[in-house]
Design an enzyme around this catalytic site. Structure first.
Site, PDB file in Angstrom:
ATOM      1  CD  GLN A 125      -2.954  -2.421   2.311  1.00  0.00           C
ATOM      2  OE1 GLN A 125      -2.281  -2.656   3.302  1.00  0.00           O
ATOM      3  NE2 GLN A 125      -2.687  -2.966   1.128  1.00  0.00           N
ATOM      4  CD  GLU A 181     -19.195  22.454 -18.755  1.00  0.00           C
ATOM      5  OE1 GLU A 181     -19.439  21.521 -19.545  1.00  0.00           O
ATOM      6  OE2 GLU A 181     -18.550  23.458 -19.082  1.00  0.00           O
ATOM      7  CE  LYS A 200      -4.156   2.872   5.098  1.00  0.00           C
ATOM      8  NZ  LYS A 200      -5.096   1.703   5.095  1.00  0.00           N
ATOM      9  CB  SER A 233      -0.920   0.004   1.230  1.00  0.00           C
ATOM     10  OG  SER A 233      -0.168  -0.196   2.413  1.00  0.00           O
ATOM     11  CB  SER A 256     -14.448  26.388 -28.279  1.00  0.00           C
ATOM     12  OG  SER A 256     -14.372  25.621 -29.469  1.00  0.00           O
ATOM     13  CG  ASN A 260      -4.076  -5.033  13.184  1.00  0.00           C
ATOM     14  OD1 ASN A 260      -3.575  -4.917  12.056  1.00  0.00           O
ATOM     15  ND2 ASN A 260      -4.405  -6.188  13.700  1.00  0.00           N
ATOM     16  CE1 TYR A 301      -6.295  -3.448   9.085  1.00  0.00           C
ATOM     17  CE2 TYR A 301      -5.409  -5.658   8.730  1.00  0.00           C
ATOM     18  CZ  TYR A 301      -5.525  -4.336   8.342  1.00  0.00           C
ATOM     19  OH  TYR A 301      -4.872  -3.892   7.225  1.00  0.00           O
TER      20      TYR A 301
HETATM   21  N1  ARG Z   1      -1.278  -1.351   5.422  1.00  0.00           N
HETATM   22  C1  ARG Z   1      -2.202  -1.861   6.369  1.00  0.00           C
HETATM   23  C2  ARG Z   1      -3.557  -1.132   6.232  1.00  0.00           C
HETATM   24  O1  ARG Z   1      -3.598  -0.197   5.554  1.00  0.00           O
HETATM   25  C3  ARG Z   1      -1.684  -1.685   7.733  1.00  0.00           C
HETATM   26  C4  ARG Z   1      -2.199  -2.640   8.747  1.00  0.00           C
HETATM   27  C5  ARG Z   1      -1.693  -3.981   8.481  1.00  0.00           C
HETATM   28  N2  ARG Z   1      -1.913  -4.855   9.561  1.00  0.00           N
HETATM   29  C6  ARG Z   1      -1.740  -6.139   9.419  1.00  0.00           C
HETATM   30  N3  ARG Z   1      -1.964  -6.866  10.437  1.00  0.00           N
HETATM   31  N4  ARG Z   1      -1.389  -6.673   8.286  1.00  0.00           N
HETATM   32  O2  ARG Z   1      -4.559  -1.517   6.768  1.00  0.00           O
END
Ligand code: ARG
Length: 459
Positions: free
Chosen positions: A323, A291, A326, A24, A278, A111, A318
């Site tokens: 991920q 627009e 974002k 990421s 234009s 996490n 989690y």
């Molecule tokens: N890059 C991960 C996210 O955006 C960070 C957390 C990752 N945690 C894990 N246990 N793999 O969520």
């Protein structure tokens, strides 16, 4: 090779495509400042609680400062093999301060780290956006002040309904944006609790001080439940929901601007700075910024939808799915900031065409309601009957192709004998506008009061 951060139980490295789907860093590097701030607060607390030594703590803090400046001066190398911003920073910390770097992650997990970083980032985005919306309100209020007496048609069904003032119309958006700011502030207040210290999901056996890290990072308190802390992204959803409503307000206004600069209206002129020409039609002046603001509403609403769908059905706590929060978050925040800023510039530069606005009220029998109200007030007709009588008079004017005020008195009297000369007073749009001085109404005196009140409430 196995991962340096978590590869203890692995003998082989990831497939190339695994690295591609897993990493990421290409987008979460935007969290670097929040990640470093969170690590510094965590480190200071670990020292304070005697969980790590003051020497290790000092090494970590100075290493983190070095990394911050490396990232800001562009000398830091982000590596996809290190997945995300958290591990990129920690790996660099190890290069800089050695062994001590490994102690930073005590009593913490990625996490709670990522939950913290995203929360800090979103909080700042909310503050930025809220301030920008305040700027747009100020630009609208300035237009409203200049055009508090400028009469234009008010519409329902995009059909001329009753005359209003341009200032009143601008102030309608000031109110909507005021509620958007309120929603942003509400969501900021609700999100302002710290997830740090939830660790992986269950809390930690180390004697950490969550109050201290929460305070250091400007939170009101630590989150009460460690599972909740790493599981939810409702604060992102709330920001995106609020943003989606804001983007709809911007889009409706953008649509009106597009209409208003078209040949059928000519109500406003946008400046050269916010229009384009234009390449083939030399006469053109296109309202592209408006627009695009209208179009970009799709991205913001899309971002909200993406994350709602990501979160739906995710079991606690989690999951890596999260991920995916974002990119929509960043894109929506950037888009909203850009749209509000562009809209502000457009409003500051735009000129209302008072003649065109006023002339547009000559069509559409826009004072018909005033005629009906007069029949009620002066002749004591029930409103329903007055409505009917007025309808017949409108039909007469339509047949003759003239405005209501241009009908001979005798013709109106043929419909309703009680009508007299006084009727021409209420048929004037100026009188019609001035008469609507109920609280929140369009009479210039009311609009000026609303402007004064708005300056108090919103500045
Ligand atoms: N890059 C991960 C996210 O955006 C960070 C957390 C990752 N945690 C894990 N246990 N793999 O969520």
């Amino acid at each position: 090779d196995a991962n340096a951060m978590w590869g203890g139980r692995f003998t082989a490295g990831p497939a190339e495509v695994m690295e591609q789907i897993n990493a990421s860093i290409s987008f979460d590097q935007r969290l670097y400042a929040q990640d470093i701030a969170g690590s510094k607060a965590h480190c200071a607390m670990l020292v304070e609680q005697a969980i790590i030594s003051p020497e290790d703590g000092a090494a970590i803090l100075s290493g983190l400062d070095t990394i911050l400046s490396e990232i800001e001066n562009g000398s830091f190398t982000f590596k996809a093999s290190l997945e995300d911003i958290h591990m990129n920073i920690e790996a660099r910390l190890r290069e800089l301060v050695g062994e001590a770097a490994g102690r930073l992650h005590t009593a913490r997990s990625r996490n709670d780290q990522v939950a913290l970083d995203v929360r800090l980032w979103t909080r700042a985005a909310v503050e930025r956006l809220e301030a920008a919306v305040g700027g747009l309100q100020a630009a609208l209020i300035a237009q409203a002040e200049a055009e508090a007496d400028s009469i234009m048609p008010g519409y329902t069904h995009l059909q001329a309904a009753q005359p209003v003032t341009f200032g009143h119309h601008m102030m309608a958006y000031v109110e909507m944006l005021g509620r958007d700011r309120g929603r942003l502030r509400d969501c900021r207040a609700r999100m302002n609790e710290s997830p740090l210290g939830a660790a992986a999901l269950a809390g930690t056996s180390f004697p950490i001080d969550r109050q201290a890290t929460a305070k250091a990072l400007g939170f009101d308190r630590p989150m009460a439940n460690s599972i909740d802390a790493v599981s939810d992204r409702d604060y992102v959803l709330e920001f995106l929901s609020t943003g989606a409503i804001l983007t709809i307000h911007l889009s409706r206004f953008a649509e009106e601007l597009v209409l208003w600069c078209s040949a059928g209206f000519r109500f406003v002129q946008l400046s050269d700075a916010f229009t384009t020409g234009s390449s083939i039609m030399p006469q053109k002046r296109n309202p592209d910024a408006a627009e695009l603001i209208r179009g970009k509403a799709g991205r913001v609403i899309g971002a909200l939808n993406s994350l709602l769908i990501v979160m739906k059905g995710l079991p606690l706590s989690y999951g890596k799915d999260m991920q995916e929060d974002k990119e929509p978050l960043f894109d929506a925040a950037d888009t909203l900031q850009l749209c509000v800023t562009a809209m502000t510039g457009m409003v500051q530069d735009m000129t209302a065409d008072r003649t065109a606005l006023r002339q547009a009220t000559d069509h559409g029998f826009i004072t018909a309601t005033d005629l009906a109200d007069w029949l009620v007030r002066r002749l004591g007709l029930p409103f329903r009957q007055a409505h009917h009588v007025t309808g017949s008079i409108v039909r007469l004017a339509e047949e003759r192709g003239c405005a209501l005020a241009a009908l001979p008195l005798s013709e109106m009297q043929a419909v309703e004998a009680g009508i007299n000369e006084e009727i021409f007073e209420v048929l004037s749009v100026e009188k019609a506008v001035a008469s609507r001085d109920s609280h929140g109404g369009t009479a210039p005196a009311q609009v000026r009061q609303a402007i004064a009140a708005a300056k108090e409430r919103f500045q």
